[in-house]
Design a protein around this motif. Structure first.
Motif, PDB file in Angstrom:
ATOM      1  N   ARG A  55       0.826  -1.215   0.000  1.00 16.10           N
ATOM      2  CA  ARG A  55       0.000   0.000   0.000  1.00 16.10           C
ATOM      3  C   ARG A  55       0.857   1.260   0.000  1.00 16.10           C
ATOM      4  O   ARG A  55       0.542   2.237  -0.670  1.00 16.10           O
ATOM      5  CB  ARG A  55      -0.955   0.022   1.187  1.00 16.10           C
ATOM      6  N   GLN A  56       1.940   1.222   0.787  1.00 18.04           N
ATOM      7  CA  GLN A  56       2.824   2.389   0.833  1.00 18.04           C
ATOM      8  C   GLN A  56       3.596   2.538  -0.474  1.00 18.04           C
ATOM      9  O   GLN A  56       3.824   3.653  -0.946  1.00 18.04           O
ATOM     10  CB  GLN A  56       3.783   2.300   2.030  1.00 18.04           C
ATOM     11  N   ARG A  57       3.983   1.429  -1.092  1.00 15.19           N
ATOM     12  CA  ARG A  57       4.665   1.479  -2.400  1.00 15.19           C
ATOM     13  C   ARG A  57       3.726   2.116  -3.428  1.00 15.19           C
ATOM     14  O   ARG A  57       4.118   3.006  -4.183  1.00 15.19           O
ATOM     15  CB  ARG A  57       5.082   0.071  -2.830  1.00 15.19           C
ATOM     16  N   MET A  58       2.467   1.692  -3.432  1.00 17.54           N
ATOM     17  CA  MET A  58       1.476   2.246  -4.363  1.00 17.54           C
ATOM     18  C   MET A  58       1.275   3.738  -4.092  1.00 17.54           C
ATOM     19  O   MET A  58       1.211   4.542  -5.024  1.00 17.54           O
ATOM     20  CB  MET A  58       0.162   1.482  -4.215  1.00 17.54           C
ATOM     21  N   SER A  59       1.213   4.107  -2.838  1.00 19.10           N
ATOM     22  CA  SER A  59       1.028   5.501  -2.458  1.00 19.10           C
ATOM     23  C   SER A  59       2.209   6.364  -2.922  1.00 19.10           C
ATOM     24  O   SER A  59       2.028   7.462  -3.457  1.00 19.10           O
ATOM     25  CB  SER A  59       0.846   5.600  -0.946  1.00 19.10           C
ATOM     26  N   LEU A  60       3.422   5.857  -2.721  1.00 21.56           N
ATOM     27  CA  LEU A  60       4.607   6.589  -3.168  1.00 21.56           C
ATOM     28  C   LEU A  60       4.560   6.806  -4.682  1.00 21.56           C
ATOM     29  O   LEU A  60       4.782   7.921  -5.157  1.00 21.56           O
ATOM     30  CB  LEU A  60       5.879   5.831  -2.779  1.00 21.56           C
ATOM     31  N   TYR A  61       4.238   5.761  -5.424  1.00 19.34           N
ATOM     32  CA  TYR A  61       4.207   5.876  -6.883  1.00 19.34           C
ATOM     33  C   TYR A  61       3.123   6.848  -7.350  1.00 19.34           C
ATOM     34  O   TYR A  61       3.354   7.657  -8.237  1.00 19.34           O
ATOM     35  CB  TYR A  61       4.097   4.490  -7.535  1.00 19.34           C
ATOM     36  N   ARG A  62       1.959   6.771  -6.743  1.00 19.74           N
ATOM     37  CA  ARG A  62       0.880   7.711  -7.099  1.00 19.74           C
ATOM     38  C   ARG A  62       1.313   9.151  -6.845  1.00 19.74           C
ATOM     39  O   ARG A  62       1.104  10.029  -7.671  1.00 19.74           O
ATOM     40  CB  ARG A  62      -0.381   7.415  -6.290  1.00 19.74           C
ATOM     41  N   THR A  63       1.903   9.382  -5.682  1.00 18.32           N
ATOM     42  CA  THR A  63       2.326  10.734  -5.307  1.00 18.32           C
ATOM     43  C   THR A  63       3.407  11.258  -6.236  1.00 18.32           C
ATOM     44  O   THR A  63       3.321  12.386  -6.735  1.00 18.32           O
ATOM     45  CB  THR A  63       2.828  10.747  -3.842  1.00 18.32           C
ATOM     46  N   VAL A  64       4.427  10.445  -6.492  1.00 16.23           N
ATOM     47  CA  VAL A  64       5.543  10.901  -7.330  1.00 16.23           C
ATOM     48  C   VAL A  64       5.087  11.105  -8.774  1.00 16.23           C
ATOM     49  O   VAL A  64       5.483  12.079  -9.417  1.00 16.23           O
ATOM     50  CB  VAL A  64       6.747   9.942  -7.221  1.00 16.23           C
ATOM     51  N   LEU A  65       4.230  10.224  -9.284  1.00 17.16           N
ATOM     52  CA  LEU A  65       3.724  10.407 -10.654  1.00 17.16           C
ATOM     53  C   LEU A  65       2.958  11.721 -10.783  1.00 17.16           C
ATOM     54  O   LEU A  65       3.064  12.419 -11.787  1.00 17.16           O
ATOM     55  CB  LEU A  65       2.818   9.238 -11.057  1.00 17.16           C
ATOM     56  N   ALA A  66       2.194  12.070  -9.759  1.00 24.65           N
ATOM     57  CA  ALA A  66       1.375  13.283  -9.821  1.00 24.65           C
ATOM     58  C   ALA A  66       2.165  14.555  -9.535  1.00 24.65           C
ATOM     59  O   ALA A  66       1.918  15.589 -10.159  1.00 24.65           O
ATOM     60  CB  ALA A  66       0.217  13.173  -8.818  1.00 24.65           C
ATOM     61  N   GLU A  67       3.127  14.488  -8.607  1.00 21.36           N
ATOM     62  CA  GLU A  67       3.768  15.708  -8.115  1.00 21.36           C
ATOM     63  C   GLU A  67       5.236  15.857  -8.479  1.00 21.36           C
ATOM     64  O   GLU A  67       5.786  16.944  -8.356  1.00 21.36           O
ATOM     65  CB  GLU A  67       3.636  15.776  -6.580  1.00 21.36           C
ATOM     66  N   GLY A  68       5.873  14.775  -8.894  1.00 17.66           N
ATOM     67  CA  GLY A  68       7.316  14.820  -9.125  1.00 17.66           C
ATOM     68  C   GLY A  68       7.701  15.524 -10.413  1.00 17.66           C
ATOM     69  O   GLY A  68       7.005  15.434 -11.415  1.00 17.66           O
ATOM     70  N   MET A  69       8.825  16.228 -10.359  1.00 13.97           N
ATOM     71  CA  MET A  69       9.441  16.774 -11.556  1.00 13.97           C
ATOM     72  C   MET A  69      10.367  15.687 -12.102  1.00 13.97           C
ATOM     73  O   MET A  69      10.526  14.630 -11.492  1.00 13.97           O
ATOM     74  CB  MET A  69      10.229  18.048 -11.213  1.00 13.97           C
ATOM     75  N   ARG A  70      11.010  15.935 -13.240  1.00 12.44           N
ATOM     76  CA  ARG A  70      11.825  14.894 -13.884  1.00 12.44           C
ATOM     77  C   ARG A  70      12.850  14.282 -12.921  1.00 12.44           C
ATOM     78  O   ARG A  70      12.983  13.062 -12.858  1.00 12.44           O
ATOM     79  CB  ARG A  70      12.527  15.456 -15.109  1.00 12.44           C
ATOM     80  N   ASP A  71      13.580  15.104 -12.176  1.00 10.55           N
ATOM     81  CA  ASP A  71      14.608  14.554 -11.283  1.00 10.55           C
ATOM     82  C   ASP A  71      13.986  13.668 -10.197  1.00 10.55           C
ATOM     83  O   ASP A  71      14.535  12.619  -9.863  1.00 10.55           O
ATOM     84  CB  ASP A  71      15.477  15.653 -10.675  1.00 10.55           C
ATOM     85  N   GLY A  72      12.831  14.065  -9.678  1.00  9.44           N
ATOM     86  CA  GLY A  72      12.152  13.257  -8.670  1.00  9.44           C
ATOM     87  C   GLY A  72      11.618  11.954  -9.237  1.00  9.44           C
ATOM     88  O   GLY A  72      11.690  10.907  -8.584  1.00  9.44           O
ATOM     89  N   LEU A  73      11.095  12.009 -10.456  1.00  8.93           N
ATOM     90  CA  LEU A  73      10.613  10.787 -11.103  1.00  8.93           C
ATOM     91  C   LEU A  73      11.751   9.785 -11.235  1.00  8.93           C
ATOM     92  O   LEU A  73      11.611   8.609 -10.901  1.00  8.93           O
ATOM     93  CB  LEU A  73      10.022  11.110 -12.485  1.00  8.93           C
TER      94      LEU A  73
END
Length: 110
Positions: A55-73
């Protein structure tokens, strides 16, 4: 002044497109363990997530996909995990994010 929904959508698409890595192979983030996301990515909710908990892995991926810039992705997402999660996660993220990623990386399409 009234915003045209089509122009808002195209601006949003362009914003997400600019953030994309050029190849999924650039996603070299961790595969296991605890990850602390910076405040500019995880500005709401949990910032430290455990990739060993689904669940936390899924949450991290959802958050980073929505909010991350290229370096964060590239720093927080892992190509293999993204490919593994995509069949589920593509239904949990915003349509614009989903469409932009699937257009750029056909290997993500179901």
């Amino acid at each position: 002044m009234h915003n045209d929904p089509d122009s808002v959508a195209s601006l949003l698409r362009a914003r997400y497109r600019r953030r994309l890595p050029s190849r999924l192979a650039e996603l070299t983030g961790p595969e296991r363990g605890r990850v602390e996301l910076p405040l500019h990515i995880a500005w709401s909710g949990l910032r430290t997530l455990d990739l060993d908990l689904s669940r936390q892995r899924m949450s991290l991926y959802r958050t980073v996909l929505a909010e991350g810039m290229r370096d964060g992705l590239c720093r927080f997402l892992n190509r293999d995990i993204l490919l593994e999660l995509w069949p589920v996660i593509h239904r949990l993220i915003g349509r614009t994010v989903k469409d932009v990623w699937e257009e750029a990386f056909p290997e993500l399409r179901p």
